[in-house]
Design a protein around this motif. Structure first.
Motif, short mmCIF file in Angstrom:
data_model
loop_
_atom_site.label_atom_id
_atom_site.label_comp_id
_atom_site.label_asym_id
_atom_site.label_seq_id
_atom_site.Cartn_x
_atom_site.Cartn_y
_atom_site.Cartn_z
N UNK A 1 -0.89 -11.12 -26.19
CA UNK A 1 0.51 -11.47 -25.99
C UNK A 1 0.57 -12.57 -24.92
N UNK A 2 1.36 -13.62 -25.18
CA UNK A 2 1.47 -14.73 -24.23
C UNK A 2 2.28 -14.37 -22.99
N UNK A 3 3.01 -13.27 -23.04
CA UNK A 3 3.84 -12.91 -21.90
C UNK A 3 2.98 -12.46 -20.71
N UNK A 4 3.60 -12.50 -19.55
CA UNK A 4 2.95 -12.10 -18.29
C UNK A 4 3.29 -10.65 -17.97
N UNK A 5 2.29 -9.88 -17.57
CA UNK A 5 2.53 -8.54 -17.06
C UNK A 5 2.23 -8.53 -15.57
N UNK A 6 3.08 -7.85 -14.80
CA UNK A 6 2.90 -7.74 -13.35
C UNK A 6 3.17 -6.30 -12.93
N UNK A 7 2.21 -5.72 -12.21
CA UNK A 7 2.32 -4.33 -11.79
C UNK A 7 2.35 -4.17 -10.29
N UNK A 8 3.26 -3.34 -9.82
CA UNK A 8 3.40 -3.04 -8.39
C UNK A 8 3.04 -1.57 -8.18
N UNK A 9 2.05 -1.32 -7.33
CA UNK A 9 1.63 0.05 -7.03
C UNK A 9 2.51 0.63 -5.93
N UNK A 10 2.95 1.86 -6.16
CA UNK A 10 3.68 2.61 -5.13
C UNK A 10 2.71 3.69 -4.63
N UNK A 11 2.38 3.61 -3.33
CA UNK A 11 1.32 4.45 -2.77
C UNK A 11 1.85 5.33 -1.64
N UNK A 12 1.11 6.39 -1.36
CA UNK A 12 1.47 7.30 -0.26
C UNK A 12 1.45 6.57 1.07
N UNK A 13 2.34 6.94 1.95
CA UNK A 13 2.59 6.22 3.20
C UNK A 13 1.34 5.84 3.97
N UNK A 14 0.38 6.72 4.10
CA UNK A 14 -0.81 6.43 4.92
C UNK A 14 -2.03 6.04 4.08
N UNK A 15 -1.82 5.73 2.79
CA UNK A 15 -2.93 5.28 1.96
C UNK A 15 -3.48 3.95 2.49
N UNK A 16 -4.81 3.73 2.54
CA UNK A 16 -5.86 4.56 1.96
C UNK A 16 -6.44 5.62 2.90
N UNK A 17 -5.94 5.73 4.13
CA UNK A 17 -6.51 6.71 5.07
C UNK A 17 -6.26 8.14 4.60
N UNK A 18 -5.08 8.38 4.01
CA UNK A 18 -4.76 9.72 3.54
C UNK A 18 -3.76 9.62 2.40
N UNK A 19 -3.49 10.75 1.75
CA UNK A 19 -2.55 10.77 0.63
C UNK A 19 -1.47 11.81 0.88
N UNK A 20 -0.44 11.76 0.06
CA UNK A 20 0.69 12.67 0.18
C UNK A 20 0.77 13.55 -1.05
#
Length: 411
Positions: free
Chosen positions: A317-336
């Motif tokens: 597909x000629x269209x552009x895909x763009x992804x935004x990751x939503x991560x836990x507040x202290x990532x990568x040190x810790x997760x929620x």
């Protein structure tokens, strides 16, 4: 066909979705899968590290093809076990997966076969490693040798940062550390379908590794991504295929480690040409979430062709895909875990689940990287606007995201 996808993250969600779209596939299974996959796959409560359980399930259900997502499963030998049981699995053996599970293994092959990469040395002793860092100076890259889920890498801008990274690394008994020159340039990902010397490239993606805006903060598994990448021209891609991807696949065969599966090249366009940052033994995550939605050719047909050493032309597909990751507040040190997520049902873009689960009928966080919102549009700028418009519809007090995904390629 019945297809089994092993894994539970955003990458596996995207792979399951690609398999689901195939006209050849009647049923997709995901082990263990996640709540985002439930409308496209039957999720089965088998851990991606339960090799015996996965084999038994595949036999019982007469699975025609298994696609392995996580590097951890590959390094445990899941493909070896499936092959021994007479089951078809797309992914490298435990031996070939060393291209990711040991950075030293990969660097030795690159050096032997003159595949362009950063100068390096490997150390098992803190004092020798520290002396090397002092002799080389900063900036310098410190990489712990084993599987680190996209972490375990420090791009040290100062000697003090390098010293701290070495101290942390050598706190682990028998740890091996690869120290590399710091490559400067434009980073991109090129992933290929591979079976021995059959190497079929996919479209380019550009991942954002650092946690915070402006490429600051600690290294992560990836905070956002887009595809295609206009700065990486067809000539650069062909050069990369000829100097990096095909030579590495051929070198693996030559060295007795023939590779089958998704070979990931983490690459840097420098003033001296393309150089290799790393190889991974599986599809990139989050790259899968923006590359596979652009694939027009039947995903399963590609895997079948590659498994049979047949050439196949991929349509995109000629269209552009763009992804935004939503991560836990202290990532990568810790997760929620357990933080309430609201508003996903209001999003128009694709949402792939990375580390979320359902608890008492509510969606909650369950990991470091939690969701990725993927927009598709005619231009990078339009995809950027659409993705962030949808990100703003999702509410959780314990999530953060970068605000500049794709900005570098809009300059």
């Amino acid at each position: 066909m019945k297809v089994l996808v092993i894994g539970k993250g955003g990458r596996e969600h995207a792979i399951a979705h690609a398999a689901y779209r195939s006209p050849q596939v009647d049923q997709v299974y995901a082990a263990p899968g996640n709540v985002g996959m439930e409308n496209i796959a039957r999720c089965v409560a088998i851990s991606d590290s339960d090799i015996a359980g996965l084999v038994a399930f595949a036999k019982k259900e007469a699975i025609d093809l298994t696609i392995v997502g996580p590097e951890s499963s590959l390094s445990l030998g899941v493909v070896d076990a499936f092959t021994e049981a007479g089951l078809l699995a797309f992914g490298p053996t435990k031996d070939a997966a060393q291209v990711e599970s040991s950075k030293d293994f990969a660097k030795k092959i690159m050096m032997k076969y003159q595949i362009p990469t950063a100068a390096y040395q490997t150390f098992r002793d803190y004092d020798c490693a520290y002396a090397y860092v002092m002799a080389q100076g900063a900036p310098i890259v410190i990489k712990e040798d084993g599987l680190k889920a996209g972490k375990g890498v420090t791009v040290a801008k100062t000697i003090e940062e390098a010293e701290e990274a070495l101290k942390i690394a050598f706190e682990i008994p028998n740890n091996q550390v690869v120290i590399e020159e710091c490559l400067v340039g434009f980073e991109f990902s090129l992933i290929c379908f591979v079976n021995g010397t059959t190497v079929i490239p996919m479209e380019i993606a550009q991942d954002h590794k650092c946690a915070y805006d402006g490429d600051t903060g600690p290294n992560t598994g990836g905070m956002g991504v887009y595809s295609p990448v206009k700065r990486i021209t067809p000539a650069i891609i062909e050069d990369t295929m000829n100097q990096v991807m095909r030579p590495m696949a051929e070198a693996m065969v030559e060295e007795g480690h023939s590779f089958t599966g998704f070979l990931y090249g983490g690459l840097m366009l420098t003033d001296d040409g393309v150089k290799t940052i790393e190889f991974n033994a599986r599809f990139g995550d989050p790259e899968a979430e923006v590359i596979l939605p652009r694939l027009k050719t039947d995903f399963i047909s590609i895997i079948q062709a590659v498994m049979n050493h047949q050439e196949i032309t991929l349509e995109w597909d000629d269209q552009v895909t763009l992804g935004v990751v939503m991560a836990s507040t202290n990532y990568p040190a810790s997760s929620t875990k357990g933080a309430l997520i609201e508003g996903v049902e209001n999003v128009d873009s694709m949402v792939y689940y990375m580390g979320a689960k359902r608890h008492n009928a509510q969606l909650v966080t369950d990991g470091g990287r939690v969701l990725i919102v993927v927009a598709k549009a005619d231009t990078l700028a339009a995809a950027y606007e659409k993705a962030y418009e949808d990100v703003h519809k999702i509410h959780c007090k314990h999530l953060f995201y970068r605000n500049d995904i794709g900005k570098k390629d809009m300059e």
